[in-house]
Design a protein around this motif. Structure first.
Motif, PDB file in Angstrom:
ATOM      1  N   GLN A   3      39.437  45.586  48.474  1.00 49.51           N
ATOM      2  CA  GLN A   3      39.010  44.840  47.175  1.00 49.51           C
ATOM      3  C   GLN A   3      39.329  44.021  46.930  1.00 49.51           C
ATOM      4  O   GLN A   3      38.882  43.057  46.715  1.00 49.51           O
ATOM      5  CB  GLN A   3      37.468  45.610  47.629  1.00 49.51           C
ATOM      6  CG  GLN A   3      36.706  46.390  48.451  1.00 49.51           C
ATOM      7  CD  GLN A   3      35.182  46.315  47.742  1.00 49.51           C
ATOM      8  OE1 GLN A   3      34.782  46.262  46.175  1.00 49.51           O
ATOM      9  NE2 GLN A   3      34.136  46.205  48.878  1.00 49.51           N
ATOM     10  N   ALA A  51      41.940  35.623  47.188  1.00 45.38           N
ATOM     11  CA  ALA A  51      41.332  35.094  47.079  1.00 45.38           C
ATOM     12  C   ALA A  51      42.010  33.994  45.702  1.00 45.38           C
ATOM     13  O   ALA A  51      41.905  32.541  46.183  1.00 45.38           O
ATOM     14  CB  ALA A  51      39.831  35.054  46.784  1.00 45.38           C
ATOM     15  N   TYR A  52      42.145  34.440  44.968  1.00 45.31           N
ATOM     16  CA  TYR A  52      43.128  33.811  44.208  1.00 45.31           C
ATOM     17  C   TYR A  52      44.210  32.736  44.812  1.00 45.31           C
ATOM     18  O   TYR A  52      44.398  31.747  43.958  1.00 45.31           O
ATOM     19  CB  TYR A  52      43.419  34.517  42.441  1.00 45.31           C
ATOM     20  CG  TYR A  52      42.378  35.393  42.107  1.00 45.31           C
ATOM     21  CD1 TYR A  52      41.043  34.912  41.618  1.00 45.31           C
ATOM     22  CD2 TYR A  52      43.272  36.571  40.902  1.00 45.31           C
ATOM     23  CE1 TYR A  52      40.319  35.593  41.275  1.00 45.31           C
ATOM     24  CE2 TYR A  52      41.846  37.253  40.750  1.00 45.31           C
ATOM     25  CZ  TYR A  52      40.628  36.840  41.025  1.00 45.31           C
ATOM     26  OH  TYR A  52      39.558  37.380  40.357  1.00 45.31           O
ATOM     27  N   CYS A  62      41.125  40.223  46.334  1.00 41.17           N
ATOM     28  CA  CYS A  62      40.479  39.032  45.297  1.00 41.17           C
ATOM     29  C   CYS A  62      41.333  38.544  44.715  1.00 41.17           C
ATOM     30  O   CYS A  62      41.560  37.379  44.528  1.00 41.17           O
ATOM     31  CB  CYS A  62      39.870  40.116  44.195  1.00 41.17           C
ATOM     32  SG  CYS A  62      38.269  40.260  44.565  1.00 41.17           S
ATOM     33  N   THR A  94      32.845  40.331  40.345  1.00 45.08           N
ATOM     34  CA  THR A  94      33.970  38.944  40.886  1.00 45.08           C
ATOM     35  C   THR A  94      33.439  37.918  40.006  1.00 45.08           C
ATOM     36  O   THR A  94      34.410  37.210  39.683  1.00 45.08           O
ATOM     37  CB  THR A  94      34.344  38.990  42.273  1.00 45.08           C
ATOM     38  OG1 THR A  94      32.684  38.429  43.084  1.00 45.08           O
ATOM     39  CG2 THR A  94      34.795  40.029  42.684  1.00 45.08           C
ATOM     40  N   SER A  95      32.259  37.524  39.444  1.00 50.65           N
ATOM     41  CA  SER A  95      32.197  36.371  38.746  1.00 50.65           C
ATOM     42  C   SER A  95      31.316  37.020  37.616  1.00 50.65           C
ATOM     43  O   SER A  95      30.593  37.989  37.567  1.00 50.65           O
ATOM     44  CB  SER A  95      31.158  35.513  39.264  1.00 50.65           C
ATOM     45  OG  SER A  95      30.394  35.665  39.472  1.00 50.65           O
ATOM     46  N   LEU A 122      34.328  36.631  47.350  1.00 48.88           N
ATOM     47  CA  LEU A 122      34.334  37.959  46.578  1.00 48.88           C
ATOM     48  C   LEU A 122      32.896  37.979  45.923  1.00 48.88           C
ATOM     49  O   LEU A 122      33.255  39.560  45.780  1.00 48.88           O
ATOM     50  CB  LEU A 122      35.002  37.274  45.658  1.00 48.88           C
ATOM     51  CG  LEU A 122      36.345  36.384  45.650  1.00 48.88           C
ATOM     52  CD1 LEU A 122      37.396  35.629  44.284  1.00 48.88           C
ATOM     53  CD2 LEU A 122      37.965  37.443  45.774  1.00 48.88           C
ATOM     54  N   LEU A 128      37.449  40.212  35.993  1.00 51.72           N
ATOM     55  CA  LEU A 128      36.885  41.338  37.723  1.00 51.72           C
ATOM     56  C   LEU A 128      36.281  42.398  36.636  1.00 51.72           C
ATOM     57  O   LEU A 128      36.757  42.872  35.535  1.00 51.72           O
ATOM     58  CB  LEU A 128      38.152  41.817  37.920  1.00 51.72           C
ATOM     59  CG  LEU A 128      38.323  41.007  39.324  1.00 51.72           C
ATOM     60  CD1 LEU A 128      39.579  41.926  40.277  1.00 51.72           C
ATOM     61  CD2 LEU A 128      37.466  40.765  39.955  1.00 51.72           C
TER      62      LEU A 128
END
Length: 633
Positions: A592, A599-600, A596, A180-181, A444, A315
């Motif tokens: 999952q 979270a966005y 994400c 995720t990063s 994330l 991602l």
């Protein structure tokens, strides 16, 4: 026979016909052949003088009428051409509008970029490479189109769309890890490269040789020194800076084989569209590890920081499978086909490799030892592994549990929560923003690998497996029962997609679009905005992400189906680019991805229909005008 002087005159008297004109004699022999003398100025010169005189006597009005006639003939030809070749009504109408708005310019533009044609040679080589790989699969009795029996019945139909167009079925027993990063992606990828034993294949639209990308290159060079075969396929336009960088030469010198995908040039433009690009992002390592997603091989702290859109948010999915055929083998099959299609030499080497492998092929895909030091031996090693990969067969599966282990992310303090930092901000304000960003990103980073995942790879390319993602999306939107949630950087839907989303909302399905507030394309921004009112009037929620350019491409339907990969929600991705998507059928990995998305949403501003419609009238008209050309963006 050519005669001059007295001989010619005497000969002329014996022929059936003779013509004299000034000092030039022309006569017809018994055989029918026309003979002329070259005593004086040729008749051709007189004809040219007559033509020149004719041109000089044409008035300005005459030239105007001739221009009108030529324009009319070209317009009729182009109308017939557009209507007979364009299958999408919106695209056809957009080109017709351009044809009448800017006549001659649009004709040239259409001839250059109007039809999604990769070129006959490329398409032929691609088809040959696929036949070779399918032949090998048949020889080893591997079922490419297998669909797992545990796939829920409600998704068996949509899975068949992908299988019908690509030949890849649904396969089980994958372990998948959602990355995720950028830091996590680089760390994981470099670790896998350092542990590679035999093969590393990378295929990217953009390779930007700055920042942590150089660490990836260093890991590749080290792998090549260990005897690992390393090959890179990069789009010639998207990775232009890479091909002109010193790192390109260093990698080749180290024994890494590099290919340009869909190279461009003035001469090539005459035979194929040069704006059709390879937009895929694929990494394959050895027999069992693969990557795909929205992440280009770029460090977001260095990439496009002059566009004023913030850092790119991506991602990536890491896929691991010990089965003989899986999504990993599908990824390698796609890449080997892409490399084989780039040149006749690559295709020939692929054929030789397959022929050599048939006698030693095992259930665990065989990979002969490559000759990595032969820099000129394009595609030999890579294609070997890829050939084995063209056999897919995996299924949907199982659920997963998220792990609560805490991972640490380190966002750029100059770019947190999407707000551009200024020199006037205090260190305390910067720290507060950084902590806020960590709070948003921390969940994330906690995602742990999920086992027993059912998945299907869906590659798409113009005139090869075109429309497969488009048809898949329409199908799942119309079948959705309670939720559709989409993240995409570029949202330019056509009428059918708009109708599918608005109809779903009217049926009571909760439809949410998560889009970046700013994108790096002026026209796409306004074409996208033109559909906001229509969507919100139907009940669709639109969230604008403020934390950078949200580049992740995900679609979650009913919490148990997800499309994940490289495809944007626009006609370019659906019809023009080479793309790859991962269909996920296991609810826990889908959870999952949705986590994400949620979270966005914490970093988004929600659009309000009433406020949106109070925008100045000229802005609304401008968006609507750009929308006419949205099928071409």
């Amino acid at each position: 026979m050519m005669l001059v002087g007295d001989d010619m005159v005497r000969q002329a008297e014996t022929n059936e016909a003779a013509i004299t004109a000034g000092n030039t004699i022309t006569f017809v022999a018994d055989s029918g052949m026309i003979l002329t003398s070259s005593v004086a100025m040729p008749i051709l010169s007189d004809g040219w003088q007559a033509f020149s005189l004719f041109v000089q006597n044409i008035s300005a009005g005459g030239w105007a009428w001739m221009g009108v006639a030529v324009h009319l003939l070209l317009t009729i030809f182009m109308i017939v051409r557009i209507l007979s070749t364009q299958r999408n009504t919106g695209i056809a109408i957009a080109w017709l509008v351009l044809l009448f708005a800017i006549p001659f310019v649009s004709i040239i533009a259409y001839l250059l970029v109007g039809e999604p044609f990769l070129g006959k040679s490329y398409k032929s080589r691609n088809a040959q490479a696929q036949r070779m790989l399918k032949g090998l699969a048949k020889h080893e009795a591997i079922q490419l189109a297998k669909v797992d029996d545990t796939l829920p019945e409600r998704y068996q139909g949509v899975s068949r769309i992908g299988t019908y167009d690509t030949g890849f079925g649904v396969y089980d027993e994958h372990q998948m890890q959602l990355l995720t990063s950028a830091d996590i992606m680089f760390d994981t990828l470099i670790k896998d490269i350092n542990q590679a034993h035999s093969l590393i294949v990378m295929e990217f639209y953009i390779i930007y040789p700055k920042g942590r990308v150089q660490q990836v290159f260093q890991a590749l060079i080290a792998a090549a020194k260990r005897g690992v075969e390393c090959q890179i396929l990069a789009d010639s336009v998207g990775s232009f800076s890479f091909f002109s960088d010193a790192w390109h030469t260093r990698l080749i010198t180290a024994g890494i084989i590099i290919h340009q995908s869909l190279p461009v040039g003035l001469f090539k433009t005459l035979f194929k569209r040069t704006d059709l690009r390879n937009h895929r992002k694929i990494v394959v390592i050895d027999d069992d590890i693969g990557y795909t997603g929205s992440f280009n091989l770029v460090d977001p702290e260095f990439f496009k920081q002059d566009k004023d859109v913030g850092q790119w948010i991506d991602l990536m999915m890491r896929i691991k499978s010990d089965k003989s055929v899986s999504v990993v083998t599908a990824l390698t099959a796609v890449s080997v086909t892409d490399i084989g299609a780039e040149s006749s030499r690559n295709l020939k080497l692929l054929g030789k490799r397959i022929e050599a492998i048939i006698n030693t092929y095992t259930r665990k895909l065989y990979h002969p030892k490559p000759a990595i030091n032969d820099v000129n031996d394009k595609a030999t090693g890579y294609l070997a592994r890829q050939i084995s990969s063209f056999h897919l067969s995996s299924e949907y599966g199982r659920e997963f549990k998220a792990n609560n282990q805490t991972l640490t992310l380190t966002p750029d303090p100059e770019q947190v929560v999407g707000e551009k930092t200024t020199e006037s901000q205090s260190p305390q304000a910067l720290q507060a923003l950084k902590e806020q960003a960590l709070d948003y990103m921390r969940p994330l980073a906690n995602l742990k690998p999920v086992s027993n995942v059912l998945a299907q790879l869906i590659p798409s390319a113009p005139r090869i497996t075109e429309h497969v993602i488009y048809h898949t999306l329409l199908t799942i939107f119309h079948r959705a029962d309670h939720g559709i949630q989409i993240t995409t950087p570029y949202f330019v839907p056509d009428e059918a997609l708009l109708a599918a989303l608005t109809t779903a909302a009217k049926r009571g399905v909760e439809v949410t679009l998560i889009l970046p507030k700013k994108v790096d394309s002026f026209l796409v921004q306004h074409a996208s905005q033109s559909s906001y009112s229509i969507l919100m009037e139907a009940g669709v929620k639109i969230a604008l992400f403020k934390g950078g350019l949200l580049h992740a491409k995900t679609v979650v339907v009913d919490d148990d189906y997800c499309l994940f990969g490289t495809v944007n929600m626009d006609m370019r991705s659906f019809y023009l680019n080479m793309e790859v998507s991962l269909a996920l059928y296991s609810s826990q990995i889908v959870e999952q991805v949705k986590a994400c998305q949620q979270a966005y949403l914490t970093q988004c501003e929600m659009l309000d229909l009433v406020r949106w419609n109070t925008r100045p009238r000229y802005k609304q008209l401008f968006d609507s005008g750009i929308r006419l050309f949205s099928p071409l963006l």
